[in-house]
Design a protein around this motif. Structure first.
Motif, PDB file in Angstrom:
ATOM      1  N   MET A 141       0.793  -1.220   0.000  1.00  0.00           N
ATOM      2  CA  MET A 141       0.000   0.000   0.000  1.00  0.00           C
ATOM      3  C   MET A 141       0.830   1.276   0.000  1.00  0.00           C
ATOM      4  N   GLY A 142       2.100   1.186   0.342  1.00  0.00           N
ATOM      5  CA  GLY A 142       2.925   2.389   0.348  1.00  0.00           C
ATOM      6  C   GLY A 142       4.146   2.239   1.223  1.00  0.00           C
ATOM      7  N   GLN A 143       4.800   3.365   1.497  1.00  0.00           N
ATOM      8  CA  GLN A 143       5.985   3.376   2.344  1.00  0.00           C
ATOM      9  C   GLN A 143       5.865   4.473   3.390  1.00  0.00           C
ATOM     10  N   ARG A 144       6.404   4.195   4.581  1.00  0.00           N
ATOM     11  CA  ARG A 144       6.482   5.197   5.642  1.00  0.00           C
ATOM     12  C   ARG A 144       7.636   4.818   6.564  1.00  0.00           C
ATOM     13  N   ASN A 145       8.333   5.811   7.028  1.00  0.00           N
ATOM     14  CA  ASN A 145       9.468   5.605   7.934  1.00  0.00           C
ATOM     15  C   ASN A 145      10.459   4.575   7.398  1.00  0.00           C
ATOM     16  N   GLY A 146      10.671   4.573   6.085  1.00  0.00           N
ATOM     17  CA  GLY A 146      11.639   3.665   5.474  1.00  0.00           C
ATOM     18  C   GLY A 146      11.177   2.231   5.338  1.00  0.00           C
ATOM     19  N   LEU A 147       9.907   1.954   5.638  1.00  0.00           N
ATOM     20  CA  LEU A 147       9.376   0.593   5.546  1.00  0.00           C
ATOM     21  C   LEU A 147       8.215   0.531   4.557  1.00  0.00           C
ATOM     22  N   VAL A 148       8.035  -0.632   3.948  1.00  0.00           N
ATOM     23  CA  VAL A 148       6.890  -0.892   3.086  1.00  0.00           C
ATOM     24  C   VAL A 148       5.765  -1.392   3.996  1.00  0.00           C
ATOM     25  N   TYR A 149       4.558  -0.829   3.828  1.00  0.00           N
ATOM     26  CA  TYR A 149       3.439  -1.313   4.631  1.00  0.00           C
ATOM     27  C   TYR A 149       2.332  -1.826   3.727  1.00  0.00           C
ATOM     28  N   GLY A 150       1.523  -2.704   4.284  1.00  0.00           N
ATOM     29  CA  GLY A 150       0.431  -3.261   3.503  1.00  0.00           C
ATOM     30  C   GLY A 150      -0.387  -4.245   4.292  1.00  0.00           C
ATOM     31  N   GLU A 151      -1.185  -5.012   3.558  1.00  0.00           N
ATOM     32  CA  GLU A 151      -2.119  -5.951   4.162  1.00  0.00           C
ATOM     33  C   GLU A 151      -2.164  -7.235   3.353  1.00  0.00           C
ATOM     34  N   PHE A 152      -2.649  -8.298   3.988  1.00  0.00           N
ATOM     35  CA  PHE A 152      -2.922  -9.551   3.300  1.00  0.00           C
ATOM     36  C   PHE A 152      -4.422  -9.767   3.368  1.00  0.00           C
ATOM     37  N   TRP A 153      -5.066 -10.032   2.225  1.00  0.00           N
ATOM     38  CA  TRP A 153      -6.513 -10.193   2.146  1.00  0.00           C
ATOM     39  C   TRP A 153      -6.858 -11.628   1.760  1.00  0.00           C
ATOM     40  N   ILE A 154      -7.632 -12.294   2.611  1.00  0.00           N
ATOM     41  CA  ILE A 154      -8.110 -13.657   2.338  1.00  0.00           C
ATOM     42  C   ILE A 154      -9.635 -13.646   2.423  1.00  0.00           C
ATOM     43  N   PRO A 155     -10.332 -14.022   1.350  1.00  0.00           N
ATOM     44  CA  PRO A 155     -11.803 -14.099   1.443  1.00  0.00           C
ATOM     45  C   PRO A 155     -12.184 -15.259   2.381  1.00  0.00           C
TER      46      PRO A 155
END
Length: 159
Positions: A141-155
């Motif tokens: 989803m993007g980057q902040r504070n030098g880290l990649v952030y995001g989510e894992f989606w499972i139906p």
């Protein structure tokens, strides 16, 4: 316990460029290498940039899906557009999703970490819900504070 919740999502479409994974589904090291090699290739040859130019948002999807008894892995973006070189238009159904949040140094590390947490820790402990198949995805989803952030989606469905 991991940072997760159950969220209702509308249906959405991801346009993906993918490969068939040849390693056994229990061979984590083999699958990780195949996925890493694939991501390196789509970044180097410009296919990922071509997909990103069509995206309706800044998210990059690493999608896993069983298709015709084959384990497939895709680089994708949310879009209604199509491309001749795209491998698949992946339909994610409207419904409830197990969503695991996290951050890591790289997109690859994020995807591997969230996949392990989602399937190895959270899903076995969420007693009211079950994964019954269908595409699942690590979403960068993007980057902040030098880290990649995001989510894992499972139906998931209620048991």
């Amino acid at each position: 316990m991991a940072d997760y919740n159950i969220e209702e999502k509308d249906s959405f479409t991801v346009l993906g460029i993918g490969i068939e994974l040849k390693s056994d589904y229990t061979d984590f090291a083999g699958l990780t290498k195949e996925k890493a090699d694939f991501w390196h290739a789509v970044k180097e040859d410009g296919r990922l940039d071509t997909l990103k130019a069509l995206a309706t948002n800044g998210y990059i999807f690493a999608v896993n899906e069983a298709v015709n008894n084959k384990m497939m892995h895709y680089a994708g973006v949310m879009t209604e557009a199509t491309l001749p070189e795209a491998t698949r238009v992946i339909q994610f159904p409207k419904g409830e999703y197990l969503v695991v949040k996290g951050e890591a140094k790289t997109a690859e590390e994020l995807s591997n970490q969230l996949t392990g947490i989602a399937f190895g820790q959270v899903l076995p402990e969420v007693n009211d819900y079950a994964y019954v198949g269908g595409p699942n995805a690590a979403v960068e989803m993007g980057q902040r504070n030098g880290l990649v952030y995001g989510e894992f989606w499972i139906p998931v469905v209620r048991k």
